[in-house]
Design an enzyme around this catalytic site. Structure first.
Site, PDB file in Angstrom:
ATOM      1  N   LYS A 120       0.715  -1.562  -0.247  1.00  0.00           N
ATOM      2  CA  LYS A 120       0.445  -0.238   0.231  1.00  0.00           C
ATOM      3  C   LYS A 120       0.822   1.292  -0.044  1.00  0.00           C
ATOM      4  CE  LYS A 120      -2.161   1.510   4.171  1.00  0.00           C
ATOM      5  NZ  LYS A 120      -2.994   1.780   4.550  1.00  0.00           N
ATOM      6  N   ASP A 138      -6.522   1.056   1.103  1.00  0.00           N
ATOM      7  CA  ASP A 138      -6.541   1.756   2.282  1.00  0.00           C
ATOM      8  C   ASP A 138      -7.756   0.921   3.455  1.00  0.00           C
ATOM      9  OD1 ASP A 138      -8.287   3.306   1.561  1.00  0.00           O
ATOM     10  OD2 ASP A 138      -6.761   5.403   2.725  1.00  0.00           O
TER      11      ASP A 138
END
Length: 211
Positions: A120, A138
């Site tokens: 991420k 997220d």
């Protein structure tokens, strides 16, 4: 969500915000990397407060090593998990200096080798710092993708893979930011603001809220 609805979904978000920006403050790819790493389980507002003074004296991995771990902790002690994050940031700075000449690599496989940097974080850095069409899933992206029917999936990885398939090419550069901002301010976790949502007519959520 149908292909035509997905197209309309992003057309609306683009109209609302043609040039979306991330809300973390940074000065270059390295400080962006640090800010994103610090933002795990923390708010962007909290990270920005902590890095306001930090980024005036730290602009490179070499600067971070000069500051030292204790010095870094003094700046970020208001952020959750700051001890672990400080260790990772320092270890990453050492690795960047040793293996990459102090430069942040423009490659996901290399980025995730850095301590404290997962997929991420790497995707955020590639998207914002280098303009890659990456999508960092997220909690906001995961929720929006599943709730709206845009790209349902059981894991962040599954959602990321599906988003990469369904998002039309013209929207991929900014899709990450549009979805984060939409989830943060409109499609909120506890009670989505459906009555004021600009994409409510193409959203597949069956339990839309009312005033």
């Amino acid at each position: 969500m149908k292909k035509a609805d997905i197209q309309r979904f992003f057309e609306i978000l683009r109209t609302e915000n043609p040039e979306p920006k991330g809300e973390l403050n940074y000065t270059n790819p390295y400080t962006l990397l640090v800010a994103v790493a610090l933002s795990a389980q923390a708010t962007d507002i909290g990270v920005n407060k902590a890095t306001e003074k930090l980024f005036k004296i730290v602009k490179t991995p070499q600067d971070m090593l000069k500051l030292g771990e204790d010095g870094l902790k003094d700046h970020i002690k208001t952020i959750g998990l700051y001890n672990t994050k400080a260790k990772n940031v320092m270890a990453a700075a050492e690795m960047l200096v040793r293996d990459y000449g102090g430069k942040v690599p423009e490659d996901r496989d290399e980025l995730v080798k850095l301590p404290g940097v997962g997929r991420k974080t790497a995707n955020v850095v590639l998207n914002i710092a280098f303009g890659h069409e990456t999508i960092a899933v997220d909690t906001h992206l995961f929720r929006v993708s599943n709730r709206t029917g845009l790209a349902p999936g059981a894991t962040p990885e599954a959602v990321e893979a599906k988003l990469e398939k369904v998002i039309p090419p013209e929207f991929r550069r900014h899709a990450h930011h549009w979805l984060i901002l939409h989830g943060r301010y409109i499609c909120k976790a506890r009670k989505p603001s459906c009555p004021v949502c600009p994409v409510r007519d193409v959203c597949g959520f069956k339990d839309k809220t009312e005033y």
